[in-house]
Scaffold this motif. Structure first.
Motif, PDB file in Angstrom:
ATOM      1  N   PRO A 176      24.364  92.120  38.341  1.00 49.63           N
ATOM      2  CA  PRO A 176      24.128  93.545  38.618  1.00 49.63           C
ATOM      3  C   PRO A 176      24.963  94.031  39.800  1.00 49.63           C
ATOM      4  O   PRO A 176      25.393  93.249  40.649  1.00 49.63           O
ATOM      5  CB  PRO A 176      22.628  93.599  38.943  1.00 49.63           C
ATOM      6  CG  PRO A 176      22.062  92.358  38.345  1.00 49.63           C
ATOM      7  CD  PRO A 176      23.135  91.323  38.442  1.00 49.63           C
ATOM      8  N   VAL A 177      25.182  95.328  39.846  1.00 49.85           N
ATOM      9  CA  VAL A 177      25.937  95.913  40.954  1.00 49.85           C
ATOM     10  C   VAL A 177      25.161  95.732  42.256  1.00 49.85           C
ATOM     11  O   VAL A 177      23.932  95.837  42.272  1.00 49.85           O
ATOM     12  CB  VAL A 177      26.226  97.404  40.676  1.00 49.85           C
ATOM     13  CG1 VAL A 177      24.940  98.204  40.594  1.00 49.85           C
ATOM     14  CG2 VAL A 177      27.148  97.996  41.724  1.00 49.85           C
ATOM     15  N   CYS A 198      32.688  99.932  42.240  1.00 45.37           N
ATOM     16  CA  CYS A 198      31.410  99.267  41.996  1.00 45.37           C
ATOM     17  C   CYS A 198      31.573  97.760  42.163  1.00 45.37           C
ATOM     18  O   CYS A 198      32.429  97.151  41.525  1.00 45.37           O
ATOM     19  CB  CYS A 198      30.898  99.591  40.590  1.00 45.37           C
ATOM     20  SG  CYS A 198      30.391 101.313  40.400  1.00 45.37           S
ATOM     21  N   ARG A 199      30.726  97.175  43.011  1.00 42.20           N
ATOM     22  CA  ARG A 199      30.878  95.768  43.341  1.00 42.20           C
ATOM     23  C   ARG A 199      29.727  94.931  42.781  1.00 42.20           C
ATOM     24  O   ARG A 199      28.569  95.275  42.907  1.00 42.20           O
ATOM     25  CB  ARG A 199      30.911  95.589  44.864  1.00 42.20           C
ATOM     26  CG  ARG A 199      31.082  94.138  45.305  1.00 42.20           C
ATOM     27  CD  ARG A 199      30.752  93.986  46.780  1.00 42.20           C
ATOM     28  NE  ARG A 199      31.027  92.649  47.253  1.00 42.20           N
ATOM     29  CZ  ARG A 199      30.529  92.124  48.380  1.00 42.20           C
ATOM     30  NH1 ARG A 199      29.740  92.838  49.136  1.00 42.20           N
ATOM     31  NH2 ARG A 199      30.827  90.907  48.741  1.00 42.20           N
ATOM     32  N   PHE A 215      28.646 105.349  35.206  1.00 43.71           N
ATOM     33  CA  PHE A 215      27.997 104.355  34.357  1.00 43.71           C
ATOM     34  C   PHE A 215      26.547 104.137  34.788  1.00 43.71           C
ATOM     35  O   PHE A 215      26.247 104.162  35.979  1.00 43.71           O
ATOM     36  CB  PHE A 215      28.728 103.011  34.429  1.00 43.71           C
ATOM     37  CG  PHE A 215      30.153 103.077  33.964  1.00 43.71           C
ATOM     38  CD1 PHE A 215      30.460 103.005  32.616  1.00 43.71           C
ATOM     39  CD2 PHE A 215      31.192 103.209  34.883  1.00 43.71           C
ATOM     40  CE1 PHE A 215      31.770 103.068  32.186  1.00 43.71           C
ATOM     41  CE2 PHE A 215      32.509 103.273  34.459  1.00 43.71           C
ATOM     42  CZ  PHE A 215      32.799 103.201  33.103  1.00 43.71           C
ATOM     43  N   PRO A 216      25.649 103.899  33.826  1.00 38.98           N
ATOM     44  CA  PRO A 216      24.269 103.540  34.179  1.00 38.98           C
ATOM     45  C   PRO A 216      24.245 102.205  34.925  1.00 38.98           C
ATOM     46  O   PRO A 216      25.067 101.322  34.666  1.00 38.98           O
ATOM     47  CB  PRO A 216      23.567 103.420  32.821  1.00 38.98           C
ATOM     48  CG  PRO A 216      24.441 104.134  31.859  1.00 38.98           C
ATOM     49  CD  PRO A 216      25.828 103.982  32.373  1.00 38.98           C
ATOM     50  N   LYS A 217      23.285 102.063  35.797  1.00 33.18           N
ATOM     51  CA  LYS A 217      23.187 100.857  36.615  1.00 33.18           C
ATOM     52  C   LYS A 217      23.078  99.595  35.773  1.00 33.18           C
ATOM     53  O   LYS A 217      23.657  98.559  36.116  1.00 33.18           O
ATOM     54  CB  LYS A 217      21.972 100.975  37.539  1.00 33.18           C
ATOM     55  CG  LYS A 217      21.773  99.788  38.462  1.00 33.18           C
ATOM     56  CD  LYS A 217      20.563  99.988  39.362  1.00 33.18           C
ATOM     57  CE  LYS A 217      20.364  98.794  40.296  1.00 33.18           C
ATOM     58  NZ  LYS A 217      19.205  98.980  41.191  1.00 33.18           N
ATOM     59  N   GLU A 219      32.133  84.997  44.579  1.00 30.93           N
ATOM     60  CA  GLU A 219      33.369  85.773  44.516  1.00 30.93           C
ATOM     61  C   GLU A 219      33.033  87.218  44.147  1.00 30.93           C
ATOM     62  O   GLU A 219      32.080  87.478  43.410  1.00 30.93           O
ATOM     63  CB  GLU A 219      34.298  85.164  43.458  1.00 30.93           C
ATOM     64  CG  GLU A 219      35.693  85.754  43.439  1.00 30.93           C
ATOM     65  CD  GLU A 219      36.574  85.016  42.447  1.00 30.93           C
ATOM     66  OE1 GLU A 219      37.511  84.323  42.886  1.00 30.93           O
ATOM     67  OE2 GLU A 219      36.315  85.111  41.233  1.00 30.93           O
ATOM     68  N   ASP A 220      33.825  88.165  44.657  1.00 31.81           N
ATOM     69  CA  ASP A 220      33.615  89.565  44.312  1.00 31.81           C
ATOM     70  C   ASP A 220      34.147  89.846  42.912  1.00 31.81           C
ATOM     71  O   ASP A 220      35.195  89.329  42.518  1.00 31.81           O
ATOM     72  CB  ASP A 220      34.332  90.490  45.305  1.00 31.81           C
ATOM     73  CG  ASP A 220      33.692  90.471  46.678  1.00 31.81           C
ATOM     74  OD1 ASP A 220      32.459  90.385  46.732  1.00 31.81           O
ATOM     75  OD2 ASP A 220      34.428  90.518  47.681  1.00 31.81           O
ATOM     76  N   CYS A 221      33.401  90.655  42.166  1.00 34.95           N
ATOM     77  CA  CYS A 221      33.823  91.105  40.839  1.00 34.95           C
ATOM     78  C   CYS A 221      33.766  92.626  40.847  1.00 34.95           C
ATOM     79  O   CYS A 221      32.727  93.213  40.562  1.00 34.95           O
ATOM     80  CB  CYS A 221      32.918  90.539  39.756  1.00 34.95           C
ATOM     81  SG  CYS A 221      32.986  88.755  39.562  1.00 34.95           S
ATOM     82  N   ASP A 222      34.863  93.264  41.177  1.00 34.76           N
ATOM     83  CA  ASP A 222      34.864  94.712  41.360  1.00 34.76           C
ATOM     84  C   ASP A 222      35.369  95.445  40.126  1.00 34.76           C
ATOM     85  O   ASP A 222      36.283  95.002  39.439  1.00 34.76           O
ATOM     86  CB  ASP A 222      35.732  95.105  42.560  1.00 34.76           C
ATOM     87  CG  ASP A 222      35.073  94.737  43.875  1.00 34.76           C
ATOM     88  OD1 ASP A 222      33.888  94.387  43.844  1.00 34.76           O
ATOM     89  OD2 ASP A 222      35.753  94.782  44.907  1.00 34.76           O
ATOM     90  N   PHE A 223      34.740  96.588  39.856  1.00 36.30           N
ATOM     91  CA  PHE A 223      35.236  97.538  38.872  1.00 36.30           C
ATOM     92  C   PHE A 223      35.447  98.835  39.629  1.00 36.30           C
ATOM     93  O   PHE A 223      34.526  99.588  39.861  1.00 36.30           O
ATOM     94  CB  PHE A 223      34.229  97.718  37.740  1.00 36.30           C
ATOM     95  CG  PHE A 223      34.679  98.694  36.685  1.00 36.30           C
ATOM     96  CD1 PHE A 223      35.685  98.351  35.795  1.00 36.30           C
ATOM     97  CD2 PHE A 223      34.107  99.947  36.591  1.00 36.30           C
ATOM     98  CE1 PHE A 223      36.101  99.246  34.833  1.00 36.30           C
ATOM     99  CE2 PHE A 223      34.519 100.851  35.627  1.00 36.30           C
ATOM    100  CZ  PHE A 223      35.517 100.495  34.752  1.00 36.30           C
TER     101      PHE A 223
END
Length: 409
Positions: free
Chosen positions: A326-327, A313-314, A287-289, A306-310
């Motif tokens: 943003p990541v 990618c964090r 994925f693009p940044k 809080e962490d939001c992970d995919f």
């Protein structure tokens, strides 16, 4: 246990025996469902399905005839570990080895925009060429934040740019075949960046199936562990690590904006047959940044910090308490953590990675740990952006070690 006593065991312990058999069958089901196991029968089943749609006139593409009529495509073999894909199998087309893939059937919550609308008389109304082009442009911007050129638009809107369908019904059928394929990140990226030698090349399509060149995946971590710690094998590991870092550099500098790899595994990297340049294979996780923050956890509600992970990618919870920031880490951090170091638990390496060996120097080990956890974070996941100076030091160290060992062999 004596095998001959098994019937008696199941007779006296019917419930326990039934549970054991059920558990065994459930595990087998999960292995097939997750793509860890497969059979060649699945590949043939998918081919039969594709050819059935081709024969009834609803599937088209340059691979339909070789696959269904000419039988020029042969030696089908299933491919494991294809989570997220409806089907993945390899085959041979004359002297070319290729990999067939099918787009994933979307759930009701993921349904994409309909290509046409149907009136009360069950008549399909398709978009004009101009409207179809607008739909494609909007799709690419939404998925990749990328503006397509005129040449790329022609490539995306048709199955074959050198053959323009002028018959209205044939053109509408072509649209029906193209539109589901365009929903796939991998299909889009392969076409948009076919001039970049970092992704497998698209070969052709047949209905909802598309085929790319076969690229041999790098050995999985368990296979890597089976390698001896001889100097030649250590030199190979070092060379592979340098190649991975070269690939990361291309992904981050040679595109309109940096690409992030959100699902990193050693077998997602591969070498073409007879090739010397590494390619990344799992384009569904590229994925693009600029859109990672939107993709990460799909903008769900969260608590501050809080962490939001995919996957790998964090991002962090934004000021308005949504997972849309943003990541915060980068590709190299993920590679150091998951590939170079290996699987760790409470700071201890449980499953050694590519660069953990008896030949690993203390200075290299320190660099790898700093790269995997640049912020020294012991409270949250060790995911932060690897600074350029650390990246340069690690690359130079690996490159120097590889050259020195190769020269001594």
């Amino acid at each position: 246990m004596n095998i001959r006593r098994l019937p008696g065991f199941f007779y006296h312990y019917k419930m326990l025996g039934g549970l054991l058999v059920s558990a065994f069958l459930f595990v087998i089901y999960l292995l097939f469902h997750w793509g860890i196991m497969c059979t060649n029968l699945e590949a043939w089943r998918h081919v039969i399905s594709a050819c059935r749609t081709h024969n009834d006139g609803t599937a088209m593409g340059i691979l339909c005839e070789p696959l269904c009529s000419e039988k020029g495509i042969h030696s089908l073999a299933c491919e494991t570990l294809h989570t997220g894909k409806e089907a993945v199998f390899s085959a041979h087309w004359e002297a070319t080895r290729l990999v067939f893939k099918a787009y994933r059937t979307k759930s009701s919550s993921e349904e994409y925009e309909s290509l046409f609308w149907v009136d009360t008389f069950d008549e399909k109304h398709f978009p004009t060429e101009e409207d179809f082009g607008t739909m494609i442009k909007d799709l690419v911007v939404n998925k990749l934040n990328y503006t397509v050129s005129t040449q790329q638009m022609q490539r995306l809107a048709r199955l074959r740019t050198h053959k323009i369908e002028v018959d209205t019904k044939r053109r509408q059928l072509e649209m029906e075949n193209v539109w589901p394929l365009l929903q796939e990140n991998e299909y889009l990226i392969t076409i948009l960046f076919e001039d970049r030698d970092v992704f497998p090349q698209l070969i052709g399509t047949c209905g909802t199936f598309y085929a790319v060149e076969y690229v041999r995946p790098i050995e999985t971590p368990t296979t890597t562990l089976a390698l001896s710690d001889s100097k030649p094998e250590w030199a190979k590991r070092l060379k592979l690590a340098v190649m991975i870092m070269d690939l990361l550099e291309e992904l981050e500098t040679n595109f309109p904006e940096p690409f992030h790899l959100c699902d990193v595994k050693i077998n997602h990297f591969g070498l073409p047959l007879g090739g010397q340049k590494l390619k990344f294979l799992d384009l569904d996780a590229v994925f693009p940044k600029s859109i990672i923050g939107r993709i990460t956890a799909d903008g769900k509600a969260c608590k501050r910090h809080e962490d939001c992970d995919f996957f790998d990618c964090r991002s962090l919870c934004s000021k308005n308490e949504r997972c849309e920031s943003p990541v915060v880490n980068n590709n190299l951090q993920i590679i150091c953590e998951k590939i170079f170091l290996g699987w760790t638990l409470s700071g201890t390496i449980i499953l050694p990675g590519l660069l953990m060996s008896e030949h690993t120097t203390s200075s290299l080990a320190v660099l790898l740990r700093q790269c995997a956890n640049p912020a020294g974070d012991i409270t949250h996941l060790p995911r932060a952006y690897v600074p350029d100076n650390l990246k340069t030091r690690l690359y130079n160290t690996l490159n120097d070690m590889e050259q020195e060992i190769s020269a001594s062999l």
